[in-house]
Design a protein around this motif. Sequence first.
Motif, PDB file in Angstrom:
ATOM      1  N   CYS A   1      13.506  19.312  -5.227  1.00 37.99           N
ATOM      2  CA  CYS A   1      14.274  18.116  -5.526  1.00 37.99           C
ATOM      3  C   CYS A   1      15.303  17.902  -4.412  1.00 37.99           C
ATOM      4  N   PRO A   2      15.795  16.674  -4.307  1.00 35.97           N
ATOM      5  CA  PRO A   2      15.630  15.577  -5.245  1.00 35.97           C
ATOM      6  C   PRO A   2      14.369  14.769  -4.966  1.00 35.97           C
ATOM      7  N   SER A   3      14.112  13.836  -5.869  1.00 42.06           N
ATOM      8  CA  SER A   3      13.186  12.749  -5.600  1.00 42.06           C
ATOM      9  C   SER A   3      13.989  11.457  -5.678  1.00 42.06           C
ATOM     10  N   VAL A   4      13.794  10.601  -4.696  1.00 41.22           N
ATOM     11  CA  VAL A   4      14.445   9.290  -4.665  1.00 41.22           C
ATOM     12  C   VAL A   4      13.348   8.273  -4.409  1.00 41.22           C
ATOM     13  N   LEU A   5      13.264   7.263  -5.247  1.00 42.13           N
ATOM     14  CA  LEU A   5      12.128   6.348  -5.141  1.00 42.13           C
ATOM     15  C   LEU A   5      12.437   5.004  -5.772  1.00 42.13           C
TER      16      LEU A   5
ATOM     17  N   GLU B   1      10.980  10.298   6.274  1.00 39.68           N
ATOM     18  CA  GLU B   1      11.762   9.685   7.343  1.00 39.68           C
ATOM     19  C   GLU B   1      11.372   8.232   7.591  1.00 39.68           C
ATOM     20  N   ALA B   2      10.083   7.946   7.607  1.00 37.24           N
ATOM     21  CA  ALA B   2       9.642   6.585   7.920  1.00 37.24           C
ATOM     22  C   ALA B   2      10.121   5.605   6.858  1.00 37.24           C
ATOM     23  N   ASN B   3      10.062   6.015   5.614  1.00 38.82           N
ATOM     24  CA  ASN B   3      10.490   5.121   4.543  1.00 38.82           C
ATOM     25  C   ASN B   3      12.007   4.946   4.528  1.00 38.82           C
ATOM     26  N   CYS B   4      12.722   6.019   4.812  1.00 38.44           N
ATOM     27  CA  CYS B   4      14.185   5.916   4.883  1.00 38.44           C
ATOM     28  C   CYS B   4      14.606   4.993   6.029  1.00 38.44           C
ATOM     29  N   ALA B   5      13.873   5.039   7.139  1.00 37.59           N
ATOM     30  CA  ALA B   5      14.183   4.175   8.276  1.00 37.59           C
ATOM     31  C   ALA B   5      14.008   2.704   7.906  1.00 37.59           C
ATOM     32  N   ARG B   6      13.118   2.422   7.000  1.00 33.33           N
ATOM     33  CA  ARG B   6      12.891   1.046   6.565  1.00 33.33           C
ATOM     34  C   ARG B   6      13.942   0.580   5.557  1.00 33.33           C
ATOM     35  N   CYS B   7      14.681   1.526   5.000  1.00 32.24           N
ATOM     36  CA  CYS B   7      15.695   1.208   3.983  1.00 32.24           C
ATOM     37  C   CYS B   7      17.023   1.865   4.346  1.00 32.24           C
ATOM     38  N   PRO B   8      17.617   1.500   5.474  1.00 37.40           N
ATOM     39  CA  PRO B   8      18.826   2.206   5.935  1.00 37.40           C
ATOM     40  C   PRO B   8      20.034   2.018   5.016  1.00 37.40           C
ATOM     41  N   ILE B   9      20.177   0.857   4.396  1.00 35.05           N
ATOM     42  CA  ILE B   9      21.330   0.643   3.508  1.00 35.05           C
ATOM     43  C   ILE B   9      21.203   1.507   2.258  1.00 35.05           C
ATOM     44  N   THR B  10      19.998   1.539   1.694  1.00 32.97           N
ATOM     45  CA  THR B  10      19.768   2.379   0.516  1.00 32.97           C
ATOM     46  C   THR B  10      20.004   3.842   0.846  1.00 32.97           C
ATOM     47  N   THR B  11      19.493   4.275   1.987  1.00 33.69           N
ATOM     48  CA  THR B  11      19.647   5.668   2.402  1.00 33.69           C
ATOM     49  C   THR B  11      21.120   6.015   2.600  1.00 33.69           C
TER      50      THR B  11
ATOM     51  N   SER C   1       4.165   3.100 -10.407  1.00 35.21           N
ATOM     52  CA  SER C   1       3.991   3.531  -9.020  1.00 35.21           C
ATOM     53  C   SER C   1       5.345   3.744  -8.356  1.00 35.21           C
ATOM     54  N   ALA C   2       5.308   4.299  -7.141  1.00 34.74           N
ATOM     55  CA  ALA C   2       6.539   4.727  -6.490  1.00 34.74           C
ATOM     56  C   ALA C   2       6.457   4.546  -4.979  1.00 34.74           C
ATOM     57  N   PHE C   3       7.600   4.171  -4.403  1.00 37.56           N
ATOM     58  CA  PHE C   3       7.810   4.183  -2.954  1.00 37.56           C
ATOM     59  C   PHE C   3       8.927   5.184  -2.713  1.00 37.56           C
ATOM     60  N   TYR C   4       8.594   6.319  -2.089  1.00 36.40           N
ATOM     61  CA  TYR C   4       9.521   7.446  -2.000  1.00 36.40           C
ATOM     62  C   TYR C   4      10.391   7.393  -0.745  1.00 36.40           C
ATOM     63  N   LEU C   5      11.688   7.707  -0.938  1.00 33.22           N
ATOM     64  CA  LEU C   5      12.592   7.989   0.179  1.00 33.22           C
ATOM     65  C   LEU C   5      12.745   9.505   0.337  1.00 33.22           C
TER      66      LEU C   5
ATOM     67  N   ALA D   1       0.816  -1.221   0.000  1.00 36.60           N
ATOM     68  CA  ALA D   1       0.000   0.000   0.000  1.00 36.60           C
ATOM     69  C   ALA D   1       0.847   1.267   0.000  1.00 36.60           C
ATOM     70  N   SER D   2       2.117   1.170   0.371  1.00 46.54           N
ATOM     71  CA  SER D   2       2.988   2.350   0.385  1.00 46.54           C
ATOM     72  C   SER D   2       3.428   2.776  -1.008  1.00 46.54           C
ATOM     73  N   PHE D   3       3.178   1.938  -2.003  1.00 43.46           N
ATOM     74  CA  PHE D   3       3.505   2.292  -3.381  1.00 43.46           C
ATOM     75  C   PHE D   3       2.324   3.052  -3.973  1.00 43.46           C
ATOM     76  N   ARG D   4       2.563   4.325  -4.292  1.00 44.52           N
ATOM     77  CA  ARG D   4       1.525   5.206  -4.798  1.00 44.52           C
ATOM     78  C   ARG D   4       1.710   5.454  -6.287  1.00 44.52           C
ATOM     79  N   PRO D   5       0.634   5.760  -7.037  1.00 48.20           N
ATOM     80  CA  PRO D   5       0.808   6.094  -8.456  1.00 48.20           C
ATOM     81  C   PRO D   5       1.832   7.209  -8.640  1.00 48.20           C
ATOM     82  N   TYR D   6       2.719   7.043  -9.601  1.00 43.72           N
ATOM     83  CA  TYR D   6       3.733   8.067  -9.835  1.00 43.72           C
ATOM     84  C   TYR D   6       3.092   9.371 -10.285  1.00 43.72           C
ATOM     85  N   ILE D   7       2.061   9.285 -11.108  1.00 38.37           N
ATOM     86  CA  ILE D   7       1.346  10.488 -11.554  1.00 38.37           C
ATOM     87  C   ILE D   7       0.043  10.565 -10.764  1.00 38.37           C
ATOM     88  N   GLU D   8      -0.019  11.517  -9.863  1.00 36.14           N
ATOM     89  CA  GLU D   8      -1.215  11.694  -9.046  1.00 36.14           C
ATOM     90  C   GLU D   8      -1.890  13.016  -9.382  1.00 36.14           C
TER      91      GLU D   8
END
Length: 348
Positions: free
Chosen positions: A243-247, A218-228, A206-210, A179-186
């Motif tokens: 900007c930026p956008s990271v997703l 912040e919540a999404n970055c916390a779930r992906c610490p290595i990527t961040t 769709s996109a899951f944004y960092l 559910a955290s993946f949202r349409p890229y064009i909203e």
Amino acid sequence: MTDTTSLSQLKQAALDRARAGDWNGAADTLHTVLAQSPNDLGSLLLLGDVSHSGGNIQAASDGYRAALALAGQMPNLPATVQAGLRRAQTRLADYASDYAARLDGLIPPIERSARFNESLDILLGRQPVYLQEPRRYYFPGLPQIQFYDTAQFDWVQDMEDRTPDIQAELRTVLAEDQASFRPYIERGAGHLGGQDHHLLDNTDWSAFYLWKDGQKIEANCARCPITTAALERVPLDFADGKCPSVLFSVLKPGAHIPPHNGMVNTRLICHLPLIVPGPAWLRVGSETHHWQEGRMVIFDDTIEHEAKNEADETRIVLLFDVWRPELSEQERREVATLLGAIDSFSES
């Protein structure tokens, strides 16, 4: 004598000279006609024909191209004119083929550099010229490069080396929280410039944004610490509220992102392919790239581009934007200040 009658007489004189084999005289008369009536489609076609018959291929090409360009704006043309246009297209193709054959003898294709070969494709009409056309902000003097050589970026190897760990974080998110993946064009977001786009509010893309529009999620970055952490060495193009956008960018099977241009040409778009289950491609200008897992792709999104996932399963890349390497530190600060304030200017 009226202007209309005068033009009619000139065109008749051109026809008479052509029938008599006076190709140069016919062409001279047609130039007089076109000086007074530049959108005379019949005269443009006839100029191409008499120049062709007289062996002046360059003049014939010019006449035929002008006629075809004009005809594109004129619906419901008579059958005789359509026949003339088909003749023009055939002859232009023949000219290009003959020219290409002569060039092959001069510089064999196997010996050509990639950029020179592309210049010939443009010269011969095999492909259009693709240039930066940002939809919001254009910064002058930047090179027109479709795909960048990733070897010139010192942070790319580190990102590629971390691919397995980033893939693992992505798969965890996919398993726990679709559910955290949202349409890229909203609706209201302004992506691709139109609210009637077929991907609007559509999870096919769709996109899951960092980071989203310069704001860290912040919540999404916390779930992906290595990527961040991996992104800390990357020159992300920070500009407050922009900007930026990271997703993690998801493209479902069969999904097609149609041709479009990005917003600003001071950044480059980066893809680290994470899940590529089959044929999936990205076209930027005249070049088409097929994603490969763990191999970075860096491109200028203000040059027309499109993408499609032709595989039977979902394609996912880590997408982020960076400063163009040609910008100085001062220029980056100036652009960041401008982009951060641009909406407040438009609202005042």
